[in-house]
Design a protein around this motif. Structure first.
Motif, PDB file in Angstrom:
ATOM      1  N   GLU A  71      38.504 -47.490 -83.216  1.00 45.03           N
ATOM      2  CA  GLU A  71      39.584 -48.465 -83.038  1.00 45.03           C
ATOM      3  C   GLU A  71      40.938 -47.921 -83.480  1.00 45.03           C
ATOM      4  O   GLU A  71      41.951 -48.218 -82.866  1.00 45.03           O
ATOM      5  CB  GLU A  71      39.282 -49.750 -83.821  1.00 45.03           C
ATOM      6  N   GLU A  72      40.939 -47.137 -84.547  1.00 45.54           N
ATOM      7  CA  GLU A  72      42.210 -46.662 -85.092  1.00 45.54           C
ATOM      8  C   GLU A  72      42.681 -45.342 -84.488  1.00 45.54           C
ATOM      9  O   GLU A  72      43.876 -45.053 -84.514  1.00 45.54           O
ATOM     10  CB  GLU A  72      42.099 -46.517 -86.612  1.00 45.54           C
ATOM     11  N   ALA A  73      41.742 -44.544 -83.955  1.00 45.25           N
ATOM     12  CA  ALA A  73      42.131 -43.191 -83.521  1.00 45.25           C
ATOM     13  C   ALA A  73      41.606 -42.804 -82.140  1.00 45.25           C
ATOM     14  O   ALA A  73      41.939 -41.724 -81.662  1.00 45.25           O
ATOM     15  CB  ALA A  73      41.644 -42.171 -84.548  1.00 45.25           C
ATOM     16  N   THR A  74      40.802 -43.642 -81.517  1.00 43.54           N
ATOM     17  CA  THR A  74      40.108 -43.338 -80.255  1.00 43.54           C
ATOM     18  C   THR A  74      39.361 -42.005 -80.327  1.00 43.54           C
ATOM     19  O   THR A  74      39.348 -41.229 -79.384  1.00 43.54           O
ATOM     20  CB  THR A  74      41.047 -43.386 -79.022  1.00 43.54           C
ATOM     21  N   VAL A  75      38.726 -41.785 -81.481  1.00 44.73           N
ATOM     22  CA  VAL A  75      37.879 -40.614 -81.686  1.00 44.73           C
ATOM     23  C   VAL A  75      36.447 -41.118 -81.862  1.00 44.73           C
ATOM     24  O   VAL A  75      36.189 -42.026 -82.651  1.00 44.73           O
ATOM     25  CB  VAL A  75      38.329 -39.808 -82.928  1.00 44.73           C
ATOM     26  N   VAL A  76      35.529 -40.529 -81.096  1.00 42.66           N
ATOM     27  CA  VAL A  76      34.114 -40.867 -81.198  1.00 42.66           C
ATOM     28  C   VAL A  76      33.493 -39.897 -82.194  1.00 42.66           C
ATOM     29  O   VAL A  76      33.653 -38.675 -82.066  1.00 42.66           O
ATOM     30  CB  VAL A  76      33.421 -40.751 -79.818  1.00 42.66           C
TER      31      VAL A  76
END
Length: 155
Positions: A71-76
């Motif tokens: 949600e905060e960084a669009t990193v999976v």
């Protein structure tokens, strides 16, 4: 246990085990390092910080860590590992669980998510960052990053 006083003058206990807890963790913080750089987000009020947030009803702390980073960084992220927890002894004490994780995928940043942007910083760049969030500047954060390095040597 590592004890310190944060910038707000509150006593904080930092532990590198999985409990038992005096205060049940309901918040998460995730330390993600990729290609020698730390994943940081830009919070519009607090400044530059590691991704984290509140556990939602019905989710585990691990699920909260995964969700908050996305949600905060669009990193999976993947390989999410319990690392530490800390208790802030304020008027109402609260506990934050700390995880480490590896990057699985980096998606393009979406500006309308929970933060104003993403930064990938070396440790040197992190400590030189003029807009660090208050909790990123305390002795506990320095101790956590030191312990991450110690764990990496053991792996």
């Amino acid at each position: 246990m590592f004890k310190f006083i944060d910038e707000n003058g509150l006593n904080v206990d930092l532990r590198f085990d999985e409990g038992p807890f005096d205060v049940e963790p309901k918040h998460v913080l995730t330390l993600v390092q990729h290609k020698g750089k730390w994943l940081c987000t830009i919070h519009n009020r607090r400044g530059v910080e590691f991704p984290g947030g509140k556990q939602e009803q019905g989710e585990t702390l691990y699920q909260a860590a995964i969700r908050e980073v996305y949600e905060e960084a669009t990193v999976v992220i993947e390989d999410v590992q319990w690392f530490a927890y800390y208790i802030v002894h304020g008027e109402i004490p609260f506990c934050k669980a700390v995880f480490t994780a590896k990057v699985k995928d980096i998606e393009p940043f979406v500006g309308d998510f929970e933060t104003d942007g993403v930064l990938w910083l070396t440790e040197e760049e992190l400590w030189q960052q003029p807009d660090l969030s208050f909790y990123m500047r305390d002795a506990g954060m320095k101790k956590m990053l030191q312990e991450v390095k110690n764990h990496e040597r053991q792996w």
